[in-house]
Design a protein around this motif. Sequence first.
Motif, short mmCIF file in Angstrom:
data_model
loop_
_atom_site.label_atom_id
_atom_site.label_comp_id
_atom_site.label_asym_id
_atom_site.label_seq_id
_atom_site.Cartn_x
_atom_site.Cartn_y
_atom_site.Cartn_z
N THR A 66 14.73 58.45 -70.37
CA THR A 66 15.59 58.43 -71.56
C THR A 66 17.07 58.41 -71.15
OG1 THR A 66 13.96 59.81 -72.70
CG2 THR A 66 16.14 59.65 -73.71
N LEU A 67 17.84 57.56 -71.82
CA LEU A 67 19.29 57.55 -71.62
C LEU A 67 19.93 58.17 -72.85
CD1 LEU A 67 19.67 53.80 -70.55
CD2 LEU A 67 19.56 55.78 -69.00
N ILE A 68 20.88 59.07 -72.64
CA ILE A 68 21.59 59.69 -73.77
C ILE A 68 23.08 59.46 -73.59
CG2 ILE A 68 21.96 61.80 -75.09
CD1 ILE A 68 19.58 63.03 -73.80
N SER A 69 23.73 58.99 -74.64
CA SER A 69 25.17 58.84 -74.54
C SER A 69 25.82 59.00 -75.91
CB SER A 69 25.52 57.49 -73.90
OG SER A 69 26.88 57.49 -73.51
N MET A 70 27.10 58.71 -76.00
CA MET A 70 27.86 58.93 -77.23
C MET A 70 28.85 57.80 -77.45
SD MET A 70 30.24 61.96 -75.60
CE MET A 70 31.29 62.28 -77.01
N TYR A 74 31.20 51.67 -83.85
CA TYR A 74 31.22 50.27 -83.40
C TYR A 74 31.14 50.16 -81.89
CZ TYR A 74 32.41 49.08 -88.19
OH TYR A 74 32.36 48.91 -89.56
N SER A 75 30.63 51.18 -81.25
CA SER A 75 30.69 51.29 -79.80
C SER A 75 30.02 50.13 -79.05
CB SER A 75 30.02 52.60 -79.38
OG SER A 75 29.84 52.64 -77.99
N ASN A 76 30.81 49.46 -78.21
CA ASN A 76 30.24 48.43 -77.34
C ASN A 76 29.35 49.05 -76.28
OD1 ASN A 76 31.61 46.25 -78.56
ND2 ASN A 76 33.46 46.73 -77.39
N HIS A 77 29.73 50.25 -75.85
CA HIS A 77 28.96 50.95 -74.82
C HIS A 77 27.54 51.25 -75.31
CE1 HIS A 77 27.79 54.05 -72.00
NE2 HIS A 77 27.79 54.96 -72.95
N LEU A 78 27.42 51.81 -76.53
CA LEU A 78 26.08 52.11 -77.05
C LEU A 78 25.31 50.83 -77.34
CD1 LEU A 78 26.68 55.13 -79.50
CD2 LEU A 78 25.85 55.17 -77.14
N HIS A 79 26.03 49.80 -77.76
CA HIS A 79 25.40 48.52 -78.08
C HIS A 79 24.70 47.94 -76.84
CE1 HIS A 79 25.49 44.30 -79.85
NE2 HIS A 79 25.04 45.01 -80.86
N VAL A 80 25.44 47.94 -75.71
CA VAL A 80 24.86 47.43 -74.47
C VAL A 80 23.76 48.36 -73.98
CG1 VAL A 80 25.33 46.90 -72.04
CG2 VAL A 80 26.94 46.18 -73.80
N MET A 81 24.00 49.66 -74.06
CA MET A 81 23.03 50.62 -73.54
C MET A 81 21.70 50.55 -74.30
SD MET A 81 23.47 54.72 -73.04
CE MET A 81 22.38 55.41 -74.27
N ALA A 82 21.77 50.39 -75.62
CA ALA A 82 20.54 50.30 -76.41
C ALA A 82 19.75 49.05 -76.04
CB ALA A 82 20.89 50.28 -77.91
#
Length: 298
Positions: A66-70, A74-82
């Motif tokens: 599991t990866l957990i982040s914040m 409109y986060s590009n970071h979460l978009h790529v991570m998902a």
Amino acid sequence: MHPELIKLEKIFTPSVLTKIDDPLLARYKIDLWMKRDDLLHPVISGNKWRKLKYILDHALSLGSDTLISMGGAYSNHLHVMAYVGKLLGLKTIGYIRGEQPDILNPTLLDIKGWGMELRFLTRAEYRVLRQYKYNRALPGIKLGQYWLPEGGAQLLALKGVSELLSEIRIPYNTICVPCGTGTTLAGMINEVPDEVSILGFAALKNAHFLNDEVAGLLSQSRNNWHINLEYHFGGFAKINADLCAFIEDFEVKTSIPLESVYTGKMMYALFDLIKKNYFAPGQCIIALHTGGLQGNRG
Ligand SMILES: *Cc1c(COP(=O)(O)O)cnc(C)c1O
């Protein structure tokens, strides 16, 4: 590196370098090129892939599931991570800044669709979570869960970013990069050729703290970098008519789309500085397009 990551990497790097043609550049005798990390992949675009690569490799090598982040809504970071999480078969959890909206925006719809579990936090709760950066683990984290601080700002991110420099095969004097956390900038500082200077452009208002943040990420101190704090347009994700007109005009002239949070502001700044004779005639400048165009849907 994990075979799945090597496979991904092969699909889309290196990114192309595009020469920018504009009468203004000819007038001031400036050679301007854009490193198109926005073209790496339709979703896994920009600096977020560069930053995540070795972080993901680390997570996989630990056997994390599991990866957990914040991030913001409109986060590009979460978009790529998902998206990458789904490709790699990892569960993903995203802490989102702000109350849950009645209707999810396109970014949140995407990441939810890719299987990310969304956990909405009040601004105060979000600020508390921000303290868990670099290698500070998230309290209550379970075995198999891997914590990534906001924006993927951690030392492992630097190596992935620095690799983009070896893809640039022309001589140049200055490389420009937009700054949120400054991690992308930091990744380049130790690795650029000696004669090159690095110019960062802060996307946040009152971003003086960035100088210390970036210095803290460096393995050795260097004086080849500077962060311009003047072109935030009133704050993070704030825009005005001038900026919008510039971005539109730039796309008409070059066919290169910009977003208004990072690269759009940097390019506006760059053209403004050129007009103010900031750069000596004959200089070759490279501007890093960090991608993130998905955020434009907001
Ligand atoms: C996150 C992001 C940045 C900022 O990167 P930092 O490493 O946090 O400075 C710049 N551009 C885009 C498009 C981003 O998504």
